[in-house]
Design an enzyme around this catalytic site. Structure first.
Site: not given
Length: 465
Positions: A98, A189
């Site tokens: 995002d 991540y």
């Protein structure tokens, strides 16, 4: 020699302006230099995977958007064939990121021009409707013409036309049926944060509850437009580790490493927001298990059988995007063989990939030192505010917070990462907050409303963040 306009009359000045405007218009309307169009169908091609990094704060996310965006997306910059587009080159991404989220190991797969014969590069049957899949500026650059002995230097070619905020790290030959998304074994991540006001040991205790396969509907952003009904995801690793020594001002820098097969929309940032609440002492580590207890039938199978049922998501703000990075996308060794341009890569002072990224890092270090000195200068005249967090170290609770000398309630700043905070005079526990609609209700409302306008439902991306 520049004319002395001060001595000119009004009529002469007007005539001069008209003359300049005419010349300017003539230059702008000249026919552009003709460039011979490039067609991939007349050149060998192959399918490759590309691993690249990008600075998320410079872009409006990874994925190309049909409408206008405040900032360009990463794929806006990478997409260089306006005719074929993403579909034309068989473009597939490992996972979306995002706005504000960075990546150090993002992977895409696509068809590109090759310097080798097609049957040598990849045994692919050519289709009758091949699109132009070339890299922008490559056909016009004579120094990049195919070699009969070596493959094109994909890393160097792409980095030459991309901005410094997007860097191609490596490429790999792949089979024609390889998918950057579906062949991915797991995604890794990293979320960076400082320990200021946080009990990291409590955060790790909460993170331990994430391991395994769980329903994460209360730890992600619910998007009815995607019509997701399965929120089960498998987390393989959830560990907090230090990355820097303790500092006098901002505590120690830590990284939360989260590895999973796939992720839901904003899942990592929602998890971090909850971990921050636990780190301050406002929530207990068991809150993570409670938020994953979405079905009554599953409550007896969890390690803590008396957890409350949380079948609808409580309202809370997710963590900041800046510290989040997609670190790696893992594939089987039989699927990819990452390689750079090797000895054929261009070398030069500060021009190659290593020197460029090293230079960017050095400038960041200097910026950090400057910011530390700005902060030190301010502390000479401004005292730090009262420190309430973490409760495990201050001995406070939400009910024993001291009032100011004027009798005002203290303002709590719950960390959201990257120096941002959710501030308020009263903290409402997560399980006592207003709940969103149940997923089934939200999906059905969208389906009979906005969704009825679409003939084809959206499909979710794996690895979304």
């Amino acid at each position: 020699m520049t004319p002395n306009y001060e001595s000119w009359s009004k009529e002469e000045l007007i005539a001069r302006l008209k003359e300049l405007e005419t010349k300017k218009h003539t230059k702008l309307t000249r026919s552009p230099t003709f460039k011979k169009p490039f067609h991939l169908s007349s050149h060998p091609k192959r399918k490759i995977a590309i691993k690249f990094c990008y600075s998320g704060w410079e872009y409006n996310g990874l994925a190309y958007q049909n409408g206008p965006t405040p900032l360009p997306t990463v794929e806006d910059v990478l997409l260089v064939d306006a005719t074929g587009g993403l579909d034309g080159c068989g473009w597939e991404r490992c996972g979306r990121t995002d706005r504000g989220v960075s990546a150090a190991g993002q992977v895409v797969s696509l068809w590109v021009r090759s310097a080798l014969p097609t049957e040598t590069a990849s045994k692919v049957a050519s289709s009758s409707d091949e699109e132009d899949l070339s890299t922008e500026d490559t056909p016009q650059n004579t120094s990049l013409q195919p070699s009969t002995k070596h493959e094109l230097r994909y890393v160097s070619i792409l980095n030459r036309v991309l901005p410094p905020t997007i860097r191609v790290l490596a490429w790999s030959p792949i089979s024609p049926d390889f998918s950057a998304r579906f062949n991915c074994k797991h995604r890794h991540y990293k979320y960076f944060f400082t320990s200021h006001g946080l009990d990291v040991s409590l955060m790790q205790s909460a993170a331990n509850h994430l391991i395994g396969e769980h329903d994460f509907r209360n730890l992600c952003k619910l998007d009815p437009g995607k019509q997701i009904t399965n929120f089960h995801r498998c987390v393989m690793h959830a560990q907090i580790n230090p990355v820097s020594p303790e500092s006098d001002s901002g505590g120690r820098v830590y990284v939360f490493d989260l590895v999973g097969s796939a992720f839901l929309y904003h899942q990592v940032r929602h998890i971090m927001a909850v971990l921050f609440m636990v780190g301050t002492g406002l929530e207990q580590p068991s809150i993570v298990s409670a938020l994953m207890n979405v079905f009554q039938a599953e409550s007896n199978t969890l390690p803590e059988p008396h957890l409350p049922l949380v079948d609808r998501k409580p309202e809370y703000q997710m963590a900041d995007a800046l510290p989040l990075m997609l670190w790696d996308c893992a594939y089987a060794d039989s699927d990819v063989t990452w390689q750079s341009d090797g000895n054929n890569a261009e070398k030069g002072t500060g021009s190659d990939l290593y020197h460029l990224l090293h230079s960017i890092h050095q400038r960041s270090v200097i910026h950090t030192v400057l910011d530390e000195h700005f902060f030190a200068a301010a502390t000479q005249y401004h005292s730090p505010p009262p420190q309430y967090f973490p409760f495990s170290q201050t001995g406070l609770t939400p009910h024993t917070l001291p009032h100011s000398n004027l009798g005002r309630e203290p303002v709590l700043g719950v960390p959201l990462g990257a120096g941002t905070y959710k501030r308020g005079a009263k903290y409402t526990p997560l399980l006592e907050r207003k709940r969103l609609d149940h997923v089934d209700v939200a999906n059905e409302r969208w389906r009979i409303g906005r969704g009825s306008k679409y003939n084809k439902q959206k499909t979710p991306d794996d690895g979304i963040e």
